[in-house]
Design a protein around this motif. Structure first.
Motif, short mmCIF file in Angstrom:
data_model
loop_
_atom_site.label_atom_id
_atom_site.label_comp_id
_atom_site.label_asym_id
_atom_site.label_seq_id
_atom_site.Cartn_x
_atom_site.Cartn_y
_atom_site.Cartn_z
N MET A 192 61.57 49.06 12.40
CA MET A 192 61.46 48.36 13.68
C MET A 192 60.53 49.11 14.62
SD MET A 192 65.53 47.68 14.12
CE MET A 192 65.79 49.41 13.78
N LEU A 193 59.87 48.35 15.49
CA LEU A 193 58.99 48.94 16.49
C LEU A 193 59.34 48.37 17.85
CD1 LEU A 193 56.51 50.70 17.18
CD2 LEU A 193 55.11 48.65 16.87
N GLY A 194 59.67 49.25 18.79
CA GLY A 194 59.95 48.86 20.16
C GLY A 194 58.88 49.41 21.09
N VAL A 195 58.46 48.61 22.07
CA VAL A 195 57.42 49.01 23.02
C VAL A 195 58.06 49.13 24.40
CG1 VAL A 195 55.25 48.34 24.12
CG2 VAL A 195 55.60 47.93 21.68
N ARG A 202 60.94 46.47 24.57
CA ARG A 202 60.78 45.17 23.92
C ARG A 202 60.58 45.38 22.43
NH1 ARG A 202 56.15 41.80 22.88
NH2 ARG A 202 54.85 43.32 23.98
N LEU A 203 61.45 44.77 21.64
CA LEU A 203 61.35 44.88 20.19
C LEU A 203 60.29 43.88 19.73
CD1 LEU A 203 62.85 46.62 18.10
CD2 LEU A 203 64.25 44.63 17.59
N VAL A 204 59.17 44.38 19.23
CA VAL A 204 58.05 43.48 18.93
C VAL A 204 58.02 43.06 17.47
CG1 VAL A 204 56.61 44.33 20.79
CG2 VAL A 204 56.50 45.46 18.58
N ALA A 205 58.61 43.85 16.57
CA ALA A 205 58.55 43.47 15.17
C ALA A 205 59.50 44.29 14.34
CB ALA A 205 57.14 43.63 14.62
N PRO A 268 60.61 58.90 18.72
CA PRO A 268 59.89 58.55 19.94
C PRO A 268 58.39 58.47 19.67
CG PRO A 268 60.48 60.87 19.98
CD PRO A 268 61.10 60.29 18.72
N LEU A 269 57.74 57.48 20.24
CA LEU A 269 56.29 57.35 20.16
C LEU A 269 55.73 57.79 21.50
CD1 LEU A 269 56.06 53.91 18.32
CD2 LEU A 269 56.24 56.21 17.34
N ILE A 270 55.18 58.98 21.54
CA ILE A 270 54.76 59.60 22.80
C ILE A 270 53.24 59.75 22.80
CG2 ILE A 270 54.92 61.67 24.24
CD1 ILE A 270 57.72 62.09 23.15
N GLY A 277 56.84 53.91 23.08
CA GLY A 277 57.56 53.07 22.14
C GLY A 277 58.53 53.88 21.30
N VAL A 278 59.18 53.19 20.35
CA VAL A 278 60.16 53.80 19.45
C VAL A 278 59.98 53.19 18.06
CG1 VAL A 278 62.58 54.32 19.03
CG2 VAL A 278 61.79 53.94 21.37
N LEU A 279 60.04 54.03 17.04
CA LEU A 279 60.05 53.56 15.66
C LEU A 279 61.44 53.77 15.09
CD1 LEU A 279 58.44 52.53 13.17
CD2 LEU A 279 58.13 54.93 12.54
N GLY A 280 62.04 52.70 14.56
CA GLY A 280 63.37 52.79 13.98
C GLY A 280 63.34 52.53 12.48
#
Length: 570
Positions: A192-195, A202-205, A268-270, A277-280
């Motif tokens: 999962m990718l959240g922005v 916002r979960l984009v995909a 965390p995407l820093i 964003g965040v990668l799950g």
């Protein structure tokens, strides 16, 4: 290798020193055997019987009695090895085989033997040792699994980083998450990718269809979700078990409970010291992530963060420039009595920039209409600004009543005076809808294409002048004008104007592309909107590297009593 995980054999410590060989073997869970090849008897000492899980009273020296402890496939393999050893006459031999204990799954053992010969060279005895090899092979398998895991994770990062280097949009980044050769090698049922958008995520995909965990499409940064926690703390969160999911995130647990999820990693995407964003990653395998796995996953998160930031900046720049360009294009195409029109425009996607393509439909007095289409050199905001200035200048010159050649000459002079060092190509067509007369002026642009009422298609060969802005350079040397080509647009016939983005392709001859466009128009639908959609969807390269503009005008066939049909715009 000693088996430290099992209890030691019940062998008393020796009183003598040094210990006899049989005691040394027994203390190290190794037994000895002696196989008399003449009699066929196989002697096993107590330690060897223990390795095979046999009691002394259960074995009388007949090798056939061992079949209850050795699986048939392994026994056949050992028999074949022994036969080859006797035939070859080599002295030393070893083999791994499985032992079937009284209770539990088969375990591995290892035998090592010396083949003795008599004075005549005939094999007589096979003397050796046998030991438990379960832990030894388990450790070797673990080392092999670790090496494979390292190779797999390193391959994931390498492949994903290479793909991300080419990503120029958020959608490109999402495609990497779905790529089976990139993150597909991770043992994850959901990627999962959240922005981060202000105070929300916002979960984009998600990268696995059918196993998406809906932590709600939007969540707040201060919510009790792992993605929110990672954004707040800017630190990764690794979850080792379903119990930890349930205890730490009760709001998320109802969505996790029905899935085959036993562990998770949230990264965390820093970028530039700020979380974007965040990668799950959710995995079906339980257990804590090793230090090496965490390091590789953090490297993966860093690559995704950089690519995501770059893509977001590209899209912001593109949206700003495209908004400017769209604002400079006609907001609507006016209804033209006696004609049907259709227009299409698509900005360049390569490089996330825009260019200077434009079109316009200009109602003129006396039942005439002016059609312009053009392309300003370059793909940037300046090209869009120049395009807007040229479009309005041509509109003003034609509205003042200037003929087509004069309007283009004045526009060329204006472009030169702007000092932009840009040039533009353009085609201007004036159509007399009452009689069908055409006056065509071309400044370095493509010829118009004519589709007859019966479907035949042909390019209208027109005399051309230099592109706008270049011709003005020669004004002091006798001047360079724009010749006018005349023609007729019959009832029911269609005129097509386009920019080169619709037909130019790298490595493809322009003549072949123009012929493909002509053929597509010839065989395309009669309705102008459907024809325009077809040309953009098949002839025009989707996501191409140049702007594309298209303008279609059909002169109405007379209706009952000689009246023209109903106009339409699209």
């Amino acid at each position: 290798m000693a088996d430290r995980g099992a209890p030691p054999a019940a062998v008393p410590l020796p009183d003598d020193w040094p210990a006899r060989p049989d005691r040394s073997l027994a203390l190290n869970r190794m037994g000895s055997f002696d196989w008399d090849l003449d009699s066929g008897l196989l002697h096993l000492d107590p330690a060897a019987l223990a390795v095979l899980d046999l009691l002394p009273g259960e074995y009388g020296g007949d090798p056939a009695a061992l079949m209850s402890r050795i699986p048939h496939a392994d026994a056949a393999r050992l028999k074949a090895l022994a036969a080859r050893a006797l035939k070859a006459g080599t002295a030393r031999h070893s083999a791994y085989f499985r032992v079937r204990p009284r209770n539990g799954a088969p375990r591995w053992a290892h035998a090592q033997a010396y083949l003795g010969h008599d004075a005549g060279g005939r094999p007589r005895r096979l003397i050796g040792v046998v030991r438990n090899a379960e832990r030894e092979l388990a450790q070797a398998a673990a080392r092999s699994d670790l090496t494979e895991a390292r190779r797999r994770l390193t391959g994931v990062v390498t492949r994903t980083t290479a793909l991300l280097a080419r990503a120029s949009s958020v959608e490109d980044v999402l495609d990497v998450l779905r790529d089976p050769e990139a993150l597909g090698h991770l043992t994850a049922v959901s990627v999962m990718l959240g922005v981060v958008e202000g105070g929300r995520i916002r979960l984009v995909a998600e990268g696995r269809a059918g196993s998406y965990v809906p932590e709600l499409r939007y969540t707040r940064v201060d919510d009790a979700f792992p993605m929110s926690e990672v954004v707040r703390t800017r630190r990764p969160r690794f979850i080792a078990s379903r119990e930890e999911f349930r205890a730490s995130y009760p709001l998320l647990w109802p969505y996790i409970e029905s899935l085959s999820v036993a562990s998770g990693a949230y990264l965390p995407l820093i970028a530039q010291a700020a979380p974007i964003g965040v990668l799950g990653l959710l995995s079906p395998l339980p257990g804590a992530f090793s230090d090496e796995e965490r390091t590789l996953l953090l490297a993966l998160g860093s690559s995704i963060a950089q690519s995501l930031q770059r893509a977001m900046l590209y899209e912001q720049r593109h949206d700003l420039a495209e908004g400017l360009q769209q604002a400079m294009l006609p907001r609507r195409i006016p209804d033209i009595p006696g004609a049907l029109t259709a227009v299409r425009y698509r900005s360049a996607r390569l490089g996330r920039s825009v260019g200077g393509d434009w079109y316009d439909v200009l109602p003129l007095p006396g039942g005439r209409v002016g059609l312009t289409i053009g392309d300003v050199q370059g793909h940037d905001t300046d090209a869009a600004v120049v395009m807007g200035q040229l479009r309005m200048a041509l509109w003003a010159y034609t509205a003042e009543g200037h003929p087509p050649a004069t309007a283009l000459a004045r526009a060329s002079a204006l472009l030169r005076e702007l000092g932009t060092e840009r040039f533009a190509t353009c085609t201007y067509v004036e159509v007399d809808l009452a009689g069908g007369g055409l006056r065509i002026v071309r400044a370095g642009h493509l010829d118009p294409l004519l589709r007859h009422a019966d479907g035949r298609c042909e390019w209208i060969g027109t005399a051309g002048g230099l592109p706008l802005g270049l011709s003005a350079e020669f004004a002091g040397h006798g001047g360079v004008g724009y010749p006018v080509t005349t023609g007729v647009l019959g009832p029911g016939e269609t005129l097509l104007l386009c920019t080169d983005g619709l037909v130019e392709r790298p490595g493809v001859d322009l003549g072949d592309s123009l012929e493909a466009l002509r053929e597509a128009v010839r065989t395309g639908p009669a309705e102008l909107p459907a024809l325009a959609d077809l040309l953009f969807g098949t002839v025009g390269e989707p996501g191409g590297g140049d702007d594309m503009a298209l303008l279609l005008l059909r002169r109405d066939a007379p209706g009952p009593g000689g009246a023209p049909g109903t106009p339409q715009a699209s």
